[in-house]
Design a protein around this motif. Structure first.
Motif, PDB file in Angstrom:
ATOM      1  N   ALA A  28       6.858 -13.493   7.282  1.00 59.39           N
ATOM      2  CA  ALA A  28       7.012 -14.117   5.875  1.00 59.39           C
ATOM      3  C   ALA A  28       7.255 -12.865   5.206  1.00 59.39           C
ATOM      4  N   VAL A  29       8.285 -12.771   4.456  1.00 57.69           N
ATOM      5  CA  VAL A  29       8.622 -11.670   3.190  1.00 57.69           C
ATOM      6  C   VAL A  29       8.533 -12.009   1.797  1.00 57.69           C
ATOM      7  N   GLY A  30       7.900 -11.177   1.213  1.00 55.88           N
ATOM      8  CA  GLY A  30       7.888 -11.338  -0.450  1.00 55.88           C
ATOM      9  C   GLY A  30       8.304 -10.092  -0.886  1.00 55.88           C
ATOM     10  N   GLY A  31       7.286  -9.154  -1.164  1.00 53.36           N
ATOM     11  CA  GLY A  31       7.709  -7.825  -1.667  1.00 53.36           C
ATOM     12  C   GLY A  31       8.128  -6.744  -0.534  1.00 53.36           C
ATOM     13  N   GLY A  32       7.700  -7.319   0.786  1.00 48.78           N
ATOM     14  CA  GLY A  32       8.006  -6.606   1.813  1.00 48.78           C
ATOM     15  C   GLY A  32       6.905  -5.516   2.326  1.00 48.78           C
ATOM     16  N   GLY A  33       5.703  -5.636   1.921  1.00 48.21           N
ATOM     17  CA  GLY A  33       4.607  -4.764   2.469  1.00 48.21           C
ATOM     18  C   GLY A  33       4.237  -5.008   3.826  1.00 48.21           C
ATOM     19  N   LEU A  34       4.182  -6.522   4.195  1.00 54.96           N
ATOM     20  CA  LEU A  34       3.529  -6.826   5.415  1.00 54.96           C
ATOM     21  C   LEU A  34       4.735  -6.408   6.526  1.00 54.96           C
ATOM     22  N   ILE A  35       5.741  -6.815   6.204  1.00 54.93           N
ATOM     23  CA  ILE A  35       6.685  -6.459   7.311  1.00 54.93           C
ATOM     24  C   ILE A  35       7.164  -5.233   7.510  1.00 54.93           C
ATOM     25  N   SER A  36       7.028  -4.473   6.248  1.00 58.56           N
ATOM     26  CA  SER A  36       7.303  -2.831   6.454  1.00 58.56           C
ATOM     27  C   SER A  36       6.182  -2.523   7.148  1.00 58.56           C
ATOM     28  N   GLY A  37       5.027  -2.673   7.183  1.00 57.11           N
ATOM     29  CA  GLY A  37       3.914  -2.053   8.153  1.00 57.11           C
ATOM     30  C   GLY A  37       4.059  -2.456   9.454  1.00 57.11           C
ATOM     31  N   ILE A  38       4.197  -3.805   9.570  1.00 55.55           N
ATOM     32  CA  ILE A  38       4.443  -4.398  10.986  1.00 55.55           C
ATOM     33  C   ILE A  38       5.642  -3.928  11.656  1.00 55.55           C
ATOM     34  N   GLY A  39       6.592  -3.721  10.955  1.00 53.75           N
ATOM     35  CA  GLY A  39       7.980  -3.431  11.505  1.00 53.75           C
ATOM     36  C   GLY A  39       8.171  -2.120  11.878  1.00 53.75           C
ATOM     37  N   ALA A  40       7.501  -1.236  10.878  1.00 53.28           N
ATOM     38  CA  ALA A  40       7.339   0.267  11.081  1.00 53.28           C
ATOM     39  C   ALA A  40       6.599   0.541  12.361  1.00 53.28           C
ATOM     40  N   HIS A  41       5.697  -0.069  12.449  1.00 54.16           N
ATOM     41  CA  HIS A  41       4.686   0.355  13.903  1.00 54.16           C
ATOM     42  C   HIS A  41       5.549  -0.262  15.155  1.00 54.16           C
ATOM     43  N   LEU A  42       5.991  -1.344  14.930  1.00 51.23           N
ATOM     44  CA  LEU A  42       6.717  -1.967  16.266  1.00 51.23           C
ATOM     45  C   LEU A  42       8.007  -1.067  16.467  1.00 51.23           C
TER      46      LEU A  42
END
Length: 169
Positions: A28-42
């Protein structure tokens, strides 16, 4: 905040430890912090993994900003996904990161969010918050495309108001 994003990236570290390989991850995306962290590592550790950004139709400022290539104002409507609601701060670093890491975007309606919350409640006994249900609803919307694949749906919380809990049942 880069440190917060890095901390959220540890979720991806743990996912890879638990699964070994991931074909796609729904976040889920709001401000983008969660997906930024998960996505950058993956993107570094598992470049074949598809990063799927999941948005409520009623609150998609970051999605529209990604499309525009800059932070934009976009009208917000009430959503069950309260923790993904809201705009972006000027100069937000998540816009650039999200533009690099998100491979696919899926919008879900309020009825799809509620149905996902109800489904998880009925099948698992969990009362999940609207933001978590956004990722579940996006997966359910595309489930036919994922047969035989290792898919992760990030269920990011259980903070539910009494009003929303009454709707879920």
């Amino acid at each position: 905040d880069l440190e917060v994003i890095a901390g959220q990236g540890t979720i991806a570290v743990e996912l890879l430890k638990q699964t070994g390989a991931i074909d796609a991850v729904f976040v889920a995306v709001g401000g983008g912090g969660l997906i930024s962290g998960i996505g950058a590592h993956l993107k570094h550790a598992s470049p074949h993994t598809q990063i799927v950004g999941c948005w409520p139709e009623n609150s998609r400022v970051l999605y529209e900003s990604i499309q525009a290539g800059r932070i934009v104002d976009y009208p917000e409507q009430p959503t069950l996904s309260e923790s993904t609601a809201g705009g972006l701060e000027p100069g937000s670093i998540t816009l650039g990161i999200c533009r690099q890491v998100i491979d696919q975007s899926i919008m879900v309606s309020e009825s799809e969010i509620l149905a996902a919350m109800q489904s998880v409640r009925a099948t698992r006994g969990w009362l999940i918050e609207g933001a978590a249900a956004v990722a579940v609803a996006a997966f359910l919307k595309t489930v036919g495309r994922h047969s035989g694949k290792n898919i992760v749906v990030v269920i990011c919380g259980g903070n539910v108001s009494a009003e929303v809990a009454a709707q879920v049942g």
